[in-house]
Design an enzyme around this catalytic site. Structure first.
Site, PDB file in Angstrom:
ATOM      1  N   ARG A   1     -13.119  -2.099  -7.749  1.00  0.00           N
ATOM      2  CA  ARG A   1     -12.515  -3.475  -6.383  1.00  0.00           C
ATOM      3  C   ARG A   1     -14.062  -3.548  -6.170  1.00  0.00           C
ATOM      4  O   ARG A   1     -15.022  -2.953  -6.063  1.00  0.00           O
ATOM      5  CB  ARG A   1     -11.795  -2.520  -5.445  1.00  0.00           C
ATOM      6  CG  ARG A   1     -10.467  -2.833  -5.736  1.00  0.00           C
ATOM      7  CD  ARG A   1      -9.950  -2.078  -5.070  1.00  0.00           C
ATOM      8  NE  ARG A   1     -10.295  -1.172  -3.999  1.00  0.00           N
ATOM      9  CZ  ARG A   1     -10.051  -0.856  -2.340  1.00  0.00           C
ATOM     10  NH1 ARG A   1      -8.890  -1.389  -2.079  1.00  0.00           N
ATOM     11  NH2 ARG A   1     -10.546   0.011  -1.676  1.00  0.00           N
TER      12      ARG A   1
ATOM     13  N   ASP B   1       0.660  -5.217   8.395  1.00  0.00           N
ATOM     14  CA  ASP B   1      -0.290  -4.470   8.548  1.00  0.00           C
ATOM     15  C   ASP B   1      -1.315  -4.959   7.807  1.00  0.00           C
ATOM     16  O   ASP B   1      -1.787  -5.569   6.382  1.00  0.00           O
ATOM     17  CB  ASP B   1      -0.139  -3.248   6.873  1.00  0.00           C
ATOM     18  CG  ASP B   1      -1.085  -1.874   6.661  1.00  0.00           C
ATOM     19  OD1 ASP B   1      -2.281  -2.514   7.362  1.00  0.00           O
ATOM     20  OD2 ASP B   1      -1.266  -1.109   5.863  1.00  0.00           O
TER      21      ASP B   1
ATOM     22  N   PHE C   1       0.785  -1.232  -0.067  1.00  0.00           N
ATOM     23  CA  PHE C   1       0.492   0.077  -0.306  1.00  0.00           C
ATOM     24  C   PHE C   1       1.075   1.103   0.541  1.00  0.00           C
ATOM     25  O   PHE C   1       2.004   1.380   0.690  1.00  0.00           O
ATOM     26  CB  PHE C   1      -0.949   0.024   1.194  1.00  0.00           C
ATOM     27  CG  PHE C   1      -2.604   1.151   1.060  1.00  0.00           C
ATOM     28  CD1 PHE C   1      -3.137   0.913   0.572  1.00  0.00           C
ATOM     29  CD2 PHE C   1      -1.839   1.719   1.712  1.00  0.00           C
ATOM     30  CE1 PHE C   1      -4.081   1.786   0.517  1.00  0.00           C
ATOM     31  CE2 PHE C   1      -2.707   3.246   2.119  1.00  0.00           C
ATOM     32  CZ  PHE C   1      -3.533   2.907   0.807  1.00  0.00           C
TER      33      PHE C   1
ATOM     34  N   TYR D   1     -11.073   1.344  10.156  1.00  0.00           N
ATOM     35  CA  TYR D   1     -12.472   2.600   9.100  1.00  0.00           C
ATOM     36  C   TYR D   1     -12.355   1.886   8.474  1.00  0.00           C
ATOM     37  O   TYR D   1     -14.086   1.767   7.173  1.00  0.00           O
ATOM     38  CB  TYR D   1     -12.058   4.104   8.702  1.00  0.00           C
ATOM     39  CG  TYR D   1     -10.955   3.612   7.884  1.00  0.00           C
ATOM     40  CD1 TYR D   1     -11.129   3.836   6.826  1.00  0.00           C
ATOM     41  CD2 TYR D   1      -9.775   4.819   8.209  1.00  0.00           C
ATOM     42  CE1 TYR D   1      -9.639   3.765   5.999  1.00  0.00           C
ATOM     43  CE2 TYR D   1      -9.218   5.299   7.639  1.00  0.00           C
ATOM     44  CZ  TYR D   1      -8.548   4.871   6.777  1.00  0.00           C
ATOM     45  OH  TYR D   1      -7.928   5.206   6.037  1.00  0.00           O
ATOM     46  N   LYS D   2     -12.279   0.729   7.938  1.00  0.00           N
ATOM     47  CA  LYS D   2     -12.266  -0.682   7.373  1.00  0.00           C
ATOM     48  C   LYS D   2     -13.593  -1.912   7.433  1.00  0.00           C
ATOM     49  O   LYS D   2     -14.669  -1.392   8.010  1.00  0.00           O
ATOM     50  CB  LYS D   2     -11.629  -0.576   5.731  1.00  0.00           C
ATOM     51  CG  LYS D   2     -10.891   0.142   5.366  1.00  0.00           C
ATOM     52  CD  LYS D   2      -9.000  -0.518   5.011  1.00  0.00           C
ATOM     53  CE  LYS D   2      -8.923   0.703   4.305  1.00  0.00           C
ATOM     54  NZ  LYS D   2      -7.312   0.907   4.325  1.00  0.00           N
TER      55      LYS D   2
HETATM   56  C1  LIG Z   1      -6.142   1.853   3.938  1.00  0.00           C
HETATM   57  C2  LIG Z   1      -5.044   1.543   4.994  1.00  0.00           C
HETATM   58  C3  LIG Z   1      -4.637   1.622   5.296  1.00  0.00           C
HETATM   59  C4  LIG Z   1      -4.345   3.622   5.675  1.00  0.00           C
HETATM   60  O1  LIG Z   1      -3.760   4.741   6.496  1.00  0.00           O
HETATM   61  P1  LIG Z   1      -3.763   5.671   7.420  1.00  0.00           P
HETATM   62  O2  LIG Z   1      -2.645   6.247   7.392  1.00  0.00           O
HETATM   63  O3  LIG Z   1      -4.994   5.205   8.585  1.00  0.00           O
HETATM   64  O4  LIG Z   1      -4.495   6.448   6.166  1.00  0.00           O
HETATM   65  C5  LIG Z   1      -3.007   2.094   5.122  1.00  0.00           C
HETATM   66  N1  LIG Z   1      -2.308   0.756   4.971  1.00  0.00           N
HETATM   67  C6  LIG Z   1      -3.382  -0.265   4.610  1.00  0.00           C
HETATM   68  C7  LIG Z   1      -2.361  -1.907   3.518  1.00  0.00           C
HETATM   69  C8  LIG Z   1      -4.915   0.013   4.237  1.00  0.00           C
HETATM   70  O5  LIG Z   1      -4.902  -0.454   3.167  1.00  0.00           O
END
Ligand SMILES: *Cc1c(COP(=O)(O)O)cnc(C)c1O
Length: 416
Positions: free
Chosen positions: A375, A201, A129, A226-227
């Site tokens: 997606r 992660d 990511f 938040y997911k």
């Molecule tokens: C959604 C997501 C994030 C989000 O990071 P924030 O700093 O909380 O916005 C980070 N890593 C992954 C793999 C994600 O899917």
């Protein structure tokens, strides 16, 4: 694909037999909407709405500053962390809820470097990511490559890149774009055999598949609130730190909330015991309260059941798309085998963006990921099997009627 093509009657029977069907009532969902984007922003729970309005009207509005004590706001990073812990397979005392994933990753990586003074390579994969790569790169620039050199390799060459100079392996379990899933246990074992720390992660996994971070011997993990946890837009993230590292940890974003006695207002920093030392500043109580309340929905079920339904939903979607002739130009970018992917399916198509917007117009919410991917995310607590059927019907209509050809739908919005 399937030997028998499903009919709508068969789909209704699947909903009828669904042990998780009643969880949908926990959510406030707009009418005529099929939400296939809970992997990006989880839906609003009734519990969150109720709690946030109580926190605003009563706790903040009436009790003001005393609520830090009387309503235990000060303990929320820990108490909410303990509600997340069972979803991670984590015994108590190892999870804290605060800040964003990005900020937490920075803190965890600085703690890893402090634990590994003799090593300097931070190994990750190119498809990680982007924020994870950016945070790693920023840390490299701050401390120089002598102390932290980021090496990003392809997923296929990860194992051969493990060597004695590597301090930390940073990976995301479920790839945000393709949904491809790493084997945490196997990669953690391989890294440990070279004396390497691992940071996982689990943003796209937590809440939708069982995790066993303690049993797998994971060193650190970070993840998103938040997911699939449904904490609300910008809800705080979390950190898992294995108890074998606690009390030796030093993280660089030292702040007063991670101090042993913040209200002594001492000029010297003495970290709090345990995972609390990962705190930096004052917790965002409104967001944290929303996430805390949303976590109570998980207490009504087992994550293994959620995972089973996730597989059933995504497999149904995959089979319906594969057996619909007008959808033959969608190419599957996700692993076909359910055990090799997270709770999402990605398809590439040259018109992916406009198709996604046209679907939205028909009440089906998916998302677009650059350059050409749609997606579809499957939130098992709120989706019915009939929603899967109806979303594939809507997708077929968009394609058959060419609804995506409208020029307005080709203009990119700021958030995709
Ligand atoms: C959604 C997501 C994030 C989000 O990071 P924030 O700093 O909380 O916005 C980070 N890593 C992954 C793999 C994600 O899917």
């Amino acid at each position: 694909m399937t030997s028998v093509e499903p009919t709508f009657a068969m789909i209704k029977a699947m909903d009828h037999g669904d042990a998780l069907a009643s969880l949908r009532d926990e959510f406030l969902l707009p009418e005529h909407t099929i939400y296939l984007n809970g992997n990006s922003l989880g839906a609003l729970t009734k519990k969150s709405r109720e709690r946030v309005s109580d926190v605003v009207d009563q706790q903040w509005g009436n009790k003001l500053v005393s609520s830090w004590n009387t309503h235990h706001w000060i303990d929320l990073p820990i108490t909410t962390g303990e509600k997340i812990a069972p979803l991670l397979g984590a015994a108590p005392g190892q999870v804290i809820c605060c800040d964003s994933v990005s900020v937490n990753l920075f803190k965890v990586l600085t703690a890893c470097l402090a634990l590994m003074p003799e090593r300097h390579i931070l190994l990750t994969e190119t498809g990680n990511f982007p924020t994870d790569l950016y945070v790693a790169g920023g840390l490299q620039d701050l401390v120089t490559t002598e102390r932290c050199k980021v090496e990003a390799v392809s997923s296929a060459t990860l194992l051969s890149a493990l060597k004695k100079e590597v301090a930390v392996l940073l990976l995301t379990q479920v790839n945000f774009r393709s949904g491809a899933k790493h084997d945490i246990q196997a990669l953690t074992e391989a890294a440990h055999s070279h004396g390497i720390l691992v940071v996982w992660d689990v943003s796209h996994s937590v809440g939708v598949m069982p995790l066993e971070l303690d049993a797998w011997g994971v060193d650190f993990a970070i993840g998103c609130g938040y997911k699939y946890l449904n904490g609300g837009p910008g809800a705080p993230a979390f950190i898992y730190a294995n108890k074998r590292h606690l009390n030796k940890l030093q993280q660089s974003l030292q702040g007063w909330m991670g101090h042993r006695a913040p209200f002594d207002f001492s000029a010297d920093y003495h970290p709090a015991d345990g995972v609390t030392r990962f705190l930096t500043g004052t917790p965002a109580i409104l967001s944290l309260a929303s996430l805390d309340a949303a976590m109570d929905v998980f207490a009504e079920t087992e994550v293994a059941q959620i995972h089973q339904k996730s597989i059933a939903l995504s497999s149904l979607f995959l089979n319906l798309v594969a057996s619909t002739p007008c959808l033959k130009d969608f190419s599957l970018e996700s692993p076909e085998q359910a055990s090799a992917r997270g709770s999402q399916l990605a398809y590439s198509h040259p018109q992916a963006y406009a198709i996604c917007r046209a679907l939205h117009g028909r009440g089906v919410i998916a998302d677009f990921r650059s350059p050409d991917v749609i997606r579809f995310g499957f939130s098992p607590m709120l989706l019915r099997f009939e929603d899967i059927w109806n979303s594939v019907v809507a997708l077929s209509e968009v394609m058959e009627k060419g609804l995506f050809e409208e020029p307005e739908l080709h203009k990119k919005l700021k958030v995709t």
